[in-house]
Design an enzyme around this catalytic site. Structure first.
Site, PDB file in Angstrom:
ATOM      1  N   CYS A   1     -18.078   3.258  29.066  1.00 21.23           N
ATOM      2  CA  CYS A   1     -18.818   3.634  30.260  1.00 21.23           C
ATOM      3  C   CYS A   1     -19.121   5.131  30.185  1.00 21.23           C
ATOM      4  O   CYS A   1     -18.866   5.764  29.166  1.00 21.23           O
ATOM      5  CB  CYS A   1     -18.008   3.282  31.506  1.00 21.23           C
ATOM      6  SG  CYS A   1     -19.032   3.059  32.972  1.00 21.23           S
TER       7      CYS A   1
ATOM      8  N   CYS B   1     -21.159  -0.200  32.430  1.00 22.83           N
ATOM      9  CA  CYS B   1     -21.860   0.504  33.504  1.00 22.83           C
ATOM     10  C   CYS B   1     -23.077  -0.287  33.944  1.00 22.83           C
ATOM     11  O   CYS B   1     -23.662  -1.039  33.176  1.00 22.83           O
ATOM     12  CB  CYS B   1     -22.245   1.909  33.060  1.00 22.83           C
ATOM     13  SG  CYS B   1     -22.972   1.985  31.432  1.00 22.83           S
TER      14      CYS B   1
ATOM     15  N   CYS C   1     -26.235   3.693  30.633  1.00 23.46           N
ATOM     16  CA  CYS C   1     -25.075   3.356  29.814  1.00 23.46           C
ATOM     17  C   CYS C   1     -25.127   4.150  28.517  1.00 23.46           C
ATOM     18  O   CYS C   1     -26.207   4.373  27.966  1.00 23.46           O
ATOM     19  CB  CYS C   1     -25.065   1.868  29.485  1.00 23.46           C
ATOM     20  SG  CYS C   1     -24.140   0.905  30.666  1.00 23.46           S
TER      21      CYS C   1
END
Length: 148
Positions: free
Chosen positions: A12, A84, A91
């Site tokens: 993430c 994410c 991302c």
């Protein structure tokens, strides 16, 4: 590492919340089949609310460390799972060796919690995302090979 376990990186942006929760769930639920890691494009420390709601579910992530993907560059991952949600942020892109990249986006609890009217409402956001991540992790490793 136990023989036959997949090395999975949950990736993430800040490695403070969603990727940390995913690593915690994978260590708790899938230790027999997955060697779990998490990282981000920057190290942001652990999100206190993420630690709190994971503890409520019986998973202690307080000892995990926020780290960058660069810190894990020498690990040969089988899969990198970006967690994410593209609606809130971009991302990170995995540039490591040979790993198959799979996207499983989840809402960003800290961003959503900023609009919450109370601490209780904010924690409900964290709990919802925690539970969604747990559901995804329970589907592993099958969900990794079924995604395009």
């Amino acid at each position: 590492m136990l023989p036959g376990r997949l090395k999975v990186l949950f990736l993430c942006t800040g490695n403070s919340c969603r990727s940390q929760m995913a690593e915690g769930w994978a260590r708790r639920l899938k230790a027999d089949s997955i060697e779990a890691y998490s990282a981000g494009i920057k190290a942001s420390g652990l999100n206190a609310e993420a630690v709190r709601v994971m503890a409520e579910a019986g998973v202690d992530i307080s000892g995990q460390k926020s780290k960058t993907a660069e810190a894990l560059r020498d690990v040969a991952f089988d899969y990198v799972v970006t967690v994410c949600g593209n609606a809130h942020e971009t991302c990170p892109v995995w540039l490591g060796k040979k790993a198959k990249v799979v996207h499983a986006g989840f809402d960003d609890p800290p961003a959503l919690a900023r609009r919450a009217k109370s601490e209780g409402e904010a924690l409900e956001i964290y709990r919802r995302v925690r539970d969604e991540i747990a559901t995804f992790v329970r589907s592993l490793p099958g969900a990794l090979t079924e995604r395009p």
